[in-house]
Design an enzyme around this catalytic site. Structure first.
Site, PDB file in Angstrom:
ATOM      1  N   LYS A  45     -23.577 -20.255  30.767  1.00 50.90           N
ATOM      2  CA  LYS A  45     -24.415 -19.769  32.029  1.00 50.90           C
ATOM      3  C   LYS A  45     -23.491 -18.767  32.715  1.00 50.90           C
ATOM      4  CE  LYS A  45     -25.348 -21.601  36.578  1.00 50.90           C
ATOM      5  NZ  LYS A  45     -25.509 -23.030  37.501  1.00 50.90           N
ATOM      6  N   SER A 114     -29.859 -23.916  39.192  1.00 52.09           N
ATOM      7  CA  SER A 114     -29.825 -22.632  38.948  1.00 52.09           C
ATOM      8  C   SER A 114     -29.224 -22.413  37.437  1.00 52.09           C
ATOM      9  CB  SER A 114     -28.329 -22.291  39.739  1.00 52.09           C
ATOM     10  OG  SER A 114     -27.536 -23.173  39.518  1.00 52.09           O
ATOM     11  N   SER A 138     -28.468 -28.657  39.435  1.00 49.49           N
ATOM     12  CA  SER A 138     -28.620 -27.346  38.662  1.00 49.49           C
ATOM     13  C   SER A 138     -28.654 -27.562  37.466  1.00 49.49           C
ATOM     14  CB  SER A 138     -27.775 -26.259  39.147  1.00 49.49           C
ATOM     15  OG  SER A 138     -27.845 -25.980  40.388  1.00 49.49           O
TER      16      SER A 138
END
Length: 398
Positions: A45, A114, A138
């Site tokens: 990420k 996210s 997330s």
């Protein structure tokens, strides 16, 4: 390794999971026998540093300069033989403004957020493993929307050096995988010290708490069936199911989470607000920072004391169960890309810092994935994964 890179390159035009892919020529050739994860390609990420790759946090306000060192978690995975092949899309500063990633099961639907790119990359078969983070929901929500296994460990168990931490008491590094077994392999590297427990969970039927969290709102028919079917199948295989009445605490816990998140986000991103790049921040993020700055410090301290008290109370409430079964999301992935969906069913566990695991169990009538969230008490991460490895094939998709 190179096969994963080539597949990622080819599929990314549709799914848009990657914000940066490594140069194929710089990737090592896979070699057997050089670590527990030898030859595994993984995504990271884009709030976590990878040496030689930029960390943009989903924002044009950040520097495109490559990171000089790996984050601790990336270095641990490298030492186990895995290789990062790229950075995956995140919502802006891991908050709410979506990136371009699409849901691989239906490109017209959100993959969640996210950690959208990481979940989508695993769901699309680009990589077997991808790192993400969770502040509210997330990890678990995109795992649910994309139909992959998602694991958020106990808060603080994975070292955050090299991560762009925004909410200091909430941000947690986790990972996505295709199977529970793969998740266990990552846990053995990033959560050393408990591996023996996983093999012992368990030689008896579990005691399970069913927590529908009705006070948080209704579930879609598919999400409701997933929860009911999971409980019924566990019961059919000998599990004892209990149903604690804790809905009265949920509103308080959600309020504490919201205020804590905004207060910490405001402090974490305050330098950006007063920088030359402030105009590149989204209105939603600027508003969140302003909201957090308006929270008095005395209120923040009071909320943390209530948080600590409720955490003790909840540990007592669940002291005699092996794990909790609760919704991962109120519904399957919504259509459209304007929102990443609701994290209501995840925030309590992020606030408490308990390990949480999404298990895909089936599909809605429209073909989108659904599943359930399993949660355990703090520092029972490996035991939770052990139960999941044993029982996941019994409750749906194995």
């Amino acid at each position: 390794m190179h096969e994963a890179w080539a597949h990622s390159k080819a599929r990314n035009a549709q799914v848009q999971a990657w914000t940066h892919l490594a140069d194929a020529a710089a990737l090592p050739q896979a070699q057997a026998g050089q670590g527990a994860l030898a030859g595994a390609a993984f995504g990271v990420k884009d709030v976590i540093d990878v040496a030689g790759m930029p960390t943009r946090s989903g924002s044009p306000a950040t520097s495109p300069a490559p990171a000089r060192w790996d984050a601790s978690c990336v270095a641990q995975l490298r030492a186990a033989g895995a290789v990062p092949i790229g950075k995956t899309v995140t919502a802006e500063f891991a908050y709410v403004t979506p990136g371009p990633t699409r849901n691989p099961h239906n490109l017209a639907h959100t993959p969640g957020g996210s950690s959208s790119g990481s979940a989508a990359a695993v769901a699309a078969g680009m990589v077997d493993i991808a790192l993400g983070t969770q502040t509210g929901g997330s990890m678990i929500r995109p795992a649910a929307f994309c139909g992959v296994v998602g694991f958020k460990p106990t808060f603080g168990r994975v070292h955050r050096l090299g991560m762009s931490v925004v909410c200091d008491s909430l941000d947690t590094i986790g990972w996505f995988s295709r199977t529970v077994e793969q998740s266990q392999a990552v846990a053995a590297v990033l959560l050393p010290g408990e591996t023996a427990q996983a093999s012992h969970a368990s030689r008896r039927a579990p005691r399970v708490a069913l927590l529908p969290c009705d006070a948080l709102g209704a579930l879609s028919p598919a999400a409701g069936r997933a929860l009911e079917d999971c409980a019924a199948r566990l019961r059919d295989h000998g599990a004892t199911i209990v149903a604690p009445a804790l809905d009265a605490d949920l509103a308080t816990l959600l309020h504490i989470h919201a205020q804590t998140m905004h207060a910490e986000l405001a402090r974490g991103l305050l330098p950006m607000l007063h920088s030359a790049q402030a105009g590149l921040l989204s209105p939603a993020l600027r508003n969140a920072i302003e909201r957090g700055l308006a929270i008095p410090h005395a209120e923040y301290v009071t909320l943390q004391r209530t948080r600590e008290r409720l955490a003790r109370d909840w540990r007592e409430h669940f002291g005699d169960v092996d794990f909790i079964v609760t919704p991962s999301a109120p519904c399957e992935a919504p259509e459209g890309m304007q929102s990443t969906g609701s994290s209501l069913f995840n925030r309590v566990w992020s606030l408490l810092g308990w390990p949480a695991l999404h298990l895909p169990t089936g599909r809605a009538d429209n073909g989108l994935p659904v599943g359930v969230q399993w949660v355990a008490r703090p520092d029972e991460d490996q035991t939770l994964l052990g139960w999941a490895r044993q029982l996941h094939p019994l409750i749906g998709l194995g």
